[in-house]
Scaffold this motif. Structure first.
Motif, PDB file in Angstrom:
ATOM      1  N   GLN A  19       0.830  -1.212   0.000  1.00  0.00           N
ATOM      2  CA  GLN A  19       0.000   0.000   0.000  1.00  0.00           C
ATOM      3  C   GLN A  19       0.873   1.274   0.000  1.00  0.00           C
ATOM      4  O   GLN A  19       0.573   2.251  -0.697  1.00  0.00           O
ATOM      5  CB  GLN A  19      -0.924  -0.010   1.219  1.00  0.00           C
ATOM      6  N   VAL A  20       1.918   1.222   0.774  1.00  0.00           N
ATOM      7  CA  VAL A  20       2.824   2.383   0.819  1.00  0.00           C
ATOM      8  C   VAL A  20       3.438   2.611  -0.555  1.00  0.00           C
ATOM      9  O   VAL A  20       3.480   3.755  -1.080  1.00  0.00           O
ATOM     10  CB  VAL A  20       3.916   2.181   1.880  1.00  0.00           C
ATOM     11  N   ALA A  21       3.937   1.512  -1.146  1.00  0.00           N
ATOM     12  CA  ALA A  21       4.595   1.661  -2.450  1.00  0.00           C
ATOM     13  C   ALA A  21       3.592   2.100  -3.498  1.00  0.00           C
ATOM     14  O   ALA A  21       3.883   2.989  -4.334  1.00  0.00           O
ATOM     15  CB  ALA A  21       5.245   0.337  -2.853  1.00  0.00           C
ATOM     16  N   GLN A  22       2.416   1.504  -3.519  1.00  0.00           N
ATOM     17  CA  GLN A  22       1.409   1.891  -4.505  1.00  0.00           C
ATOM     18  C   GLN A  22       0.916   3.322  -4.240  1.00  0.00           C
ATOM     19  O   GLN A  22       0.658   4.097  -5.189  1.00  0.00           O
ATOM     20  CB  GLN A  22       0.242   0.895  -4.463  1.00  0.00           C
ATOM     21  N   THR A  23       0.774   3.665  -2.999  1.00  0.00           N
ATOM     22  CA  THR A  23       0.360   5.050  -2.687  1.00  0.00           C
ATOM     23  C   THR A  23       1.420   6.028  -3.137  1.00  0.00           C
ATOM     24  O   THR A  23       1.109   7.121  -3.669  1.00  0.00           O
ATOM     25  CB  THR A  23       0.107   5.186  -1.178  1.00  0.00           C
ATOM     26  N   ARG A  24       2.684   5.658  -2.941  1.00  0.00           N
ATOM     27  CA  ARG A  24       3.757   6.521  -3.417  1.00  0.00           C
ATOM     28  C   ARG A  24       3.691   6.662  -4.942  1.00  0.00           C
ATOM     29  O   ARG A  24       3.863   7.769  -5.482  1.00  0.00           O
ATOM     30  CB  ARG A  24       5.111   5.959  -3.001  1.00  0.00           C
ATOM     31  N   LEU A  37       6.783  -6.844  -3.862  1.00  0.00           N
ATOM     32  CA  LEU A  37       5.781  -7.060  -2.812  1.00  0.00           C
ATOM     33  C   LEU A  37       4.663  -7.984  -3.299  1.00  0.00           C
ATOM     34  O   LEU A  37       4.182  -8.847  -2.547  1.00  0.00           O
ATOM     35  CB  LEU A  37       5.211  -5.727  -2.352  1.00  0.00           C
ATOM     36  N   HIS A  38       4.226  -7.805  -4.545  1.00  0.00           N
ATOM     37  CA  HIS A  38       3.210  -8.727  -5.085  1.00  0.00           C
ATOM     38  C   HIS A  38       3.734 -10.170  -5.089  1.00  0.00           C
ATOM     39  O   HIS A  38       3.003 -11.113  -4.708  1.00  0.00           O
ATOM     40  CB  HIS A  38       2.809  -8.288  -6.501  1.00  0.00           C
ATOM     41  N   ALA A  39       4.948 -10.357  -5.520  1.00  0.00           N
ATOM     42  CA  ALA A  39       5.527 -11.706  -5.542  1.00  0.00           C
ATOM     43  C   ALA A  39       5.649 -12.254  -4.128  1.00  0.00           C
ATOM     44  O   ALA A  39       5.338 -13.436  -3.853  1.00  0.00           O
ATOM     45  CB  ALA A  39       6.885 -11.684  -6.223  1.00  0.00           C
ATOM     46  N   ALA A  40       6.091 -11.430  -3.206  1.00  0.00           N
ATOM     47  CA  ALA A  40       6.239 -11.890  -1.816  1.00  0.00           C
ATOM     48  C   ALA A  40       4.884 -12.250  -1.218  1.00  0.00           C
ATOM     49  O   ALA A  40       4.726 -13.288  -0.533  1.00  0.00           O
ATOM     50  CB  ALA A  40       6.924 -10.817  -0.987  1.00  0.00           C
ATOM     51  N   ILE A  41       3.894 -11.390  -1.495  1.00  0.00           N
ATOM     52  CA  ILE A  41       2.554 -11.680  -0.948  1.00  0.00           C
ATOM     53  C   ILE A  41       1.999 -12.961  -1.561  1.00  0.00           C
ATOM     54  O   ILE A  41       1.386 -13.802  -0.872  1.00  0.00           O
ATOM     55  CB  ILE A  41       1.621 -10.487  -1.187  1.00  0.00           C
TER      56      ILE A  41
END
Length: 517
Positions: free
Chosen positions: A407-412, A440-444
């Motif tokens: 969320q932080v990365a996408q918000t950024r 992050l998508h891969a990790a999730i």
């Protein structure tokens, strides 16, 4: 006309009438005095010629022709029909009728002396013969009396010997009868023991049947044909076979005791007959000539109501004793076989009982080991479930953290995408944010994959836990059945040991001085 006459002692053969032989005295019948009807002899009395001792005078025309020799008497007084001739060979001078009627009754002195001497001699000889006859009669009486005493003594001796034989055989029969009674008691005792043992076998049979019934309540995988069940079935077969053998032995014992009772009946009847015979023979032995009640029994010596001889009499008692001794010997063999059978049956049932208990203890040990292993694995499963649940929670928290960073990365990126005009530059920061979002998508995604795996593992662990818990309940049920409902009633052997009957040997001795057949 001739004048004829003779004396009474003259030995002539007379003409006409022939005197009867065997008559030594003149006839004593009444003479017939008649008057002759002849005119020339009128008034002259005549007498019957049969009266030889009375003289008669008469005239008669006759011609004397003797029919026998003069030196032979017409009558033979010493013939075989003469009684005195049987007494002595001396001749008694007879008195005969003259052949002719005597004319006168005179005798010469010589005839008188000869007649007296003849009478004296005849008297002496008759007295001597009578004395000899009397002596012979007395001697015969003494001889017969001595013979009677001897016969009575011999009869008494034989009766005494028979009484001794009867007493001997009676004592032998009594001893054999006592042995037979004791043997019948032994057989009856062993019969009661066999019946008691037969009833005792019902207790372990009922227990083993109850054990099989209780073990049918096992559940699931524990309802198995294990070694305990095989031993229990073998125990049932052993007890039923033992009961069959005991029933057959009871039949043999009953049949043998029936034979023993028959032999005892024969012995008692033989003893009773011999006792009666001994009483009668003793009474006969005590009968004397001075005893009261003796009398004549005409023809009793021709009455034969005997049905045996000494050989058959002895053989009958010997056969009774031998039959009884054989029955006692057979009873001893049967008692030994029965004792051996009861001991074998008791040992077999006891051994099979122990085999079942040993198998049951081994099975209980196996079930306890299986229960402990299940509990150990169940404990591990439970710990693993807790760890997996914690891992799942950790993964969920990690995913939540990764999503926060996403969320932080996408918000950024969304914030920087609002830069105006040329400021919307694809710079390193933009590239890094894009790379971070991809990472992050891969990790999730990886975390969600692990989360699903952990959740699947948790479900598998839960199913395994349920299986182990169910198996543990089955093991607990089996342990409860085998330990509390089976083993608890098998800890004590409730079958009593049989009592043995004593086997006694019986000897048979042959009697002395008796017939052996």
């Amino acid at each position: 006309m001739d004048f004829m006459g003779s004396t009474a002692t003259a030995q002539y053969t007379f003409m006409g009438h022939q005197p009867q032989q065997g008559s030594f005295l003149p006839s004593t019948r009444i003479s017939d005095n008649r008057v002759s009807s002849d005119p020339s002899c009128s008034g002259i009395h005549t007498r019957s010629p049969s009266v030889s001792w009375c003289p008669a005078v008469y005239y008669r025309t006759a011609h004397a022709e003797p029919i026998q020799s003069l030196n032979i008497s017409a009558v033979q007084p010493f013939s075989s029909t003469n009684y005195f001739n049987n007494i002595d060979s001396s001749k008694v001078p007879p008195i005969f009728l003259s052949a002719r009627q005597a004319l006168y009754t005179r005798y010469a002195p010589k005839d008188w002396h000869n007649a007296q001497l003849t009478n004296y001699l005849a008297s002496d000889k008759i007295c001597a013969a009578s004395a000899r006859l009397r002596s012979d009669a007395i001697g015969l009486a003494h001889e017969k009396d001595e013979q009677a005493f001897k016969n009575n003594f011999e009869s008494s001796r034989h009766i005494a010997e028979i009484i001794n034989d009867i007493e001997y055989w009676e004592s032998e029969l009594e001893k054999t009868k006592d042995n037979m009674k004791r043997k019948i008691d032994d057989v009856e005792f062993i019969q009661r023991e066999v019946k008691r043992l037969l009833s005792e076998t019902e207790k372990p049979l009922r227990i083993v049947q109850e054990n099989l019934y209780e073990r049918e309540k096992r559940q699931g995988i524990d309802l198995v044909r294990d070694n305990v069940e095989r031993e229990l079935i073998r125990e049932v077969d052993t007890i039923e076979l033992s009961q069959q053998k005991l029933r057959q032995m009871l039949e043999r014992l009953g049949f043998q005791n029936a034979l023993n009772f028959a032999g005892l009946h024969e012995l008692e009847r033989d003893v009773q007959d011999k006792s009666r015979a001994r009483v009668l023979d003793s009474a006969a032995h005590n009968i004397q000539t001075t005893s009261s009640g003796i009398k004549f029994y005409e023809g009793i010596e021709y009455v034969d109501n005997t049905i045996s001889v000494p050989e058959s009499w002895t053989r009958y008692t010997q056969e009774n004793i031998r039959r009884a001794v054989a029955g006692i010997s057979q009873s001893d063999e049967l008692l030994s076989a029965t004792n051996q059978l009861m001991a074998t049956i008791y040992d077999d049932i006891w051994s099979q009982w122990n085999h079942v208990n040993t198998s049951l203890e081994n099975r209980l040990q196996e079930e306890k080991v299986a229960k402990n292993k299940i509990q150990s694995h169940l404990e591990k499963i439970r710990h693993e479930i807790v760890d997996v649940e914690q891992t799942i929670e950790f993964l969920k928290k990690t995913i939540a953290d990764q999503e926060a960073f996403l969320q932080v990365a996408q918000t950024r990126l969304e914030t920087r995408n609002r830069r105006p005009n040329v400021e919307a530059c694809r710079d390193s920061a933009m590239l890094r944010l894009i790379q971070e979002v991809h990472d992050l998508h891969a990790a999730i995604a990886d975390l969600y994959g692990k989360l699903r795996q952990e959740e699947n593992a948790l479900q598998l662990l839960l199913r395994t836990q349920s299986t182990l818990e169910q198996d543990l309940e089955i093991k607990n049920n089996s342990l409860s059945i085998d330990s509390e409902k089976v083993m608890s009633i098998r800890r004590t052997f409730i079958m009593g040991a049989p009592e043995k009957s004593l086997v006694t040997s019986v000897s048979f001795s042959q009697p002395h001085d008796l017939i052996t057949v």
